[in-house]
Design a protein around this motif. Sequence first.
Motif, PDB file in Angstrom:
ATOM      1  N   LYS A 170       0.862  -1.153  -0.190  1.00  0.00           N
ATOM      2  CA  LYS A 170      -0.080   0.148  -0.004  1.00  0.00           C
ATOM      3  C   LYS A 170       0.872   1.324  -0.046  1.00  0.00           C
ATOM      4  O   LYS A 170       0.560   2.320  -0.739  1.00  0.00           O
ATOM      5  CB  LYS A 170      -0.860  -0.094   1.212  1.00  0.00           C
ATOM      6  CG  LYS A 170      -1.861   1.310   1.267  1.00  0.00           C
ATOM      7  CD  LYS A 170      -2.653   1.200   2.518  1.00  0.00           C
ATOM      8  CE  LYS A 170      -3.356   2.404   2.718  1.00  0.00           C
ATOM      9  NZ  LYS A 170      -4.199   2.411   4.030  1.00  0.00           N
ATOM     10  N   LEU A 171       1.930   0.971   0.712  1.00  0.00           N
ATOM     11  CA  LEU A 171       2.687   2.304   0.622  1.00  0.00           C
ATOM     12  C   LEU A 171       3.811   2.409  -0.391  1.00  0.00           C
ATOM     13  O   LEU A 171       4.633   3.609  -0.603  1.00  0.00           O
ATOM     14  CB  LEU A 171       3.874   2.300   2.097  1.00  0.00           C
ATOM     15  CG  LEU A 171       3.332   2.430   3.294  1.00  0.00           C
ATOM     16  CD1 LEU A 171       4.301   2.060   4.467  1.00  0.00           C
ATOM     17  CD2 LEU A 171       2.605   3.506   3.475  1.00  0.00           C
TER      18      LEU A 171
ATOM     19  N   LYS B  94       0.703   1.365  11.580  1.00  0.00           N
ATOM     20  CA  LYS B  94      -0.284   1.037  10.488  1.00  0.00           C
ATOM     21  C   LYS B  94      -1.554   2.218  10.539  1.00  0.00           C
ATOM     22  O   LYS B  94      -1.938   2.828   9.769  1.00  0.00           O
ATOM     23  CB  LYS B  94      -0.800  -0.263  10.291  1.00  0.00           C
ATOM     24  CG  LYS B  94      -1.904  -0.560   9.340  1.00  0.00           C
ATOM     25  CD  LYS B  94      -2.219  -1.763   9.486  1.00  0.00           C
ATOM     26  CE  LYS B  94      -3.398  -2.145   8.168  1.00  0.00           C
ATOM     27  NZ  LYS B  94      -3.590  -3.650   8.496  1.00  0.00           N
TER      28      LYS B  94
ATOM     29  N   ASP C  68      -0.772   5.438   9.044  1.00  0.00           N
ATOM     30  CA  ASP C  68      -0.544   4.998   7.644  1.00  0.00           C
ATOM     31  C   ASP C  68       0.954   5.153   7.196  1.00  0.00           C
ATOM     32  O   ASP C  68       1.385   5.964   6.103  1.00  0.00           O
ATOM     33  CB  ASP C  68      -1.338   6.125   6.888  1.00  0.00           C
ATOM     34  CG  ASP C  68      -1.581   5.418   5.460  1.00  0.00           C
ATOM     35  OD1 ASP C  68      -1.472   4.470   5.310  1.00  0.00           O
ATOM     36  OD2 ASP C  68      -2.026   6.505   4.567  1.00  0.00           O
ATOM     37  N   GLY C  69       1.784   5.109   8.182  1.00  0.00           N
ATOM     38  CA  GLY C  69       3.166   5.243   7.958  1.00  0.00           C
ATOM     39  C   GLY C  69       3.891   6.479   8.121  1.00  0.00           C
ATOM     40  O   GLY C  69       5.034   6.959   8.053  1.00  0.00           O
ATOM     41  N   TRP C  70       3.027   7.628   8.526  1.00  0.00           N
ATOM     42  CA  TRP C  70       3.418   9.082   8.939  1.00  0.00           C
ATOM     43  C   TRP C  70       4.299   8.876  10.172  1.00  0.00           C
ATOM     44  O   TRP C  70       4.119   7.980  11.290  1.00  0.00           O
ATOM     45  CB  TRP C  70       2.377   9.971   8.927  1.00  0.00           C
ATOM     46  CG  TRP C  70       1.738  10.058   7.454  1.00  0.00           C
ATOM     47  CD1 TRP C  70       0.748   9.577   7.091  1.00  0.00           C
ATOM     48  CD2 TRP C  70       2.254  10.744   6.418  1.00  0.00           C
ATOM     49  NE1 TRP C  70       0.465   9.852   5.475  1.00  0.00           N
ATOM     50  CE2 TRP C  70       1.517  10.813   5.209  1.00  0.00           C
ATOM     51  CE3 TRP C  70       3.467  11.617   6.400  1.00  0.00           C
ATOM     52  CZ2 TRP C  70       1.700  11.348   4.128  1.00  0.00           C
ATOM     53  CZ3 TRP C  70       3.740  12.157   5.030  1.00  0.00           C
ATOM     54  CH2 TRP C  70       2.698  11.860   3.938  1.00  0.00           C
TER      55      TRP C  70
END
Length: 525
Positions: free
Chosen positions: A397-398, A438, A441-443
Amino acid sequence: MATQAKRRRVSCGGRRRSTPLRRASPLPRPQRRPARGCAACRGSFAALHIPSPNPGPSSARARAAVFSAPSELFRAGQRHCACLSQVAGLAGSEDPAPVASFLSWCRRVGLELSPKVAVSRQGTVAGYGMVARESVQPGELLFAVPRAALLSQHTCSISGLLERERGALQSQSGWVPLLLALLHELQAPASPWSPYFALWPELGRLEHPMFWPEEERRRLLQGTGVPEAVEKDLASIRSEYYSIVLPFMEAHPDLFSPRVRSLELYRQLVALVMAYSFQEPLEEEDDEKEPNSPLMVPAADVLNHLANHNANLEYSPNCLRMVATQPIPKGHEIFNTYGQMANWQLIHMYGFTEPYPDNTDDTADIQMVTVREAALQGTKVEAERLLLYERWDFLCKLEMVGEEGAFVIGREEVLTEEELAMTLKVLCMPAEEFREFKDQDGWGDDKREEDSLTITNIPKLKASWRQLLRDSVLLTLQTYATDLKTEQDLLSSKEVYATLSWREQQALQECPGEELSAKLVHIDA
């Protein structure tokens, strides 16, 4: 038409990475265009359009490669085709003095060669090349090719027709108009390009792996990704020929004689374009535009390739200029660069390799799915396996990984550092930390200096990262056709090496085991 052989640097669809690429070409050829850069664009007819950092000939022909020292010339074999002659009878009767005829043509079209250089077979690593007749200093102009002397879809004698039919000639490779131009000019009795064609290699003797028997290709190049890329290339070439090229030639029988309506000839020309053509790089502000179409650059495509090159092609509005980048002593060969090409790219797109370990642009690649497999080996129960697949899906997804991607490791650093660092981080972090990561969202992921993936910093990585990297390397080594000891024995014995066929020598110089084992030393440090 080159499918990017083994390892792509882009994942799951797409983000362009900042890693170095090489020439671009419909097939991936270096520039002769550089080809190294985003993973997905590294090398193949199918993946065609590769951006290139360093302009040069496209697949800079299968010849330019091996040069280390005179005693090492036996390694070079005949990189591209030792017998550069006329193209299978298509360009007219054989010219007894092709160089003289070519130089006369150069004068007529305004292609200016410095009196300090000479086109010659003598003193070159393979076939025709360019040699310094006098000492040359950095910055000196070696030759200038006016744009009117370039052979492309825009300068050939059927340029008007190709422009009018542009919509019908669109293809994945983007090479169809140039290939049709070559098919027409090669069979034209009075083609103005005939003296230029006389310096081309004999098409029937090109050494790209696409011309090797399938069994030999798979046996010698197992684990490199090249056999799989070649299969995609061949399928793309066949599809393009029968769906676009042949119907176009049959619709214009007055321009294309029956003898050029041949899939085999088309495949040979694809290989030649992949090895000899150039692709002018886009301006930085035009980076998102479609790549420029490939073109043939007389004189520039005579130069052989070397990673430590001493000349470079520069593009200007009126001409293309080959300029010296290092001092070149009298009698030494002048080398261009086809781009920052690893040996697997050179063998795939040009049909040769540089002797190990002379190619400073060589890489060791680990398939992304191999890292997933290595991580799965450490799971003990079904819940752990399911969590690992969840982590992998999150990386997809990333756009950090993909089923056909690869992590690319250079001599000094990991060229896909962002992807590999994130993959190691996500696959190795505790379950609770992964859930939080997660959810964000990876930020909020601040890169730490100790997580840097330079080769010298690998021993400082977290133990879990190093273990996963080590297991991935070991799994990769198992895929190669020869083991490390066999590679070392063959490379260290000139007597044994000399008994190998030329293709066996080139495949051995790809040396994936040597490259990866060198990295293993750092991991275990």
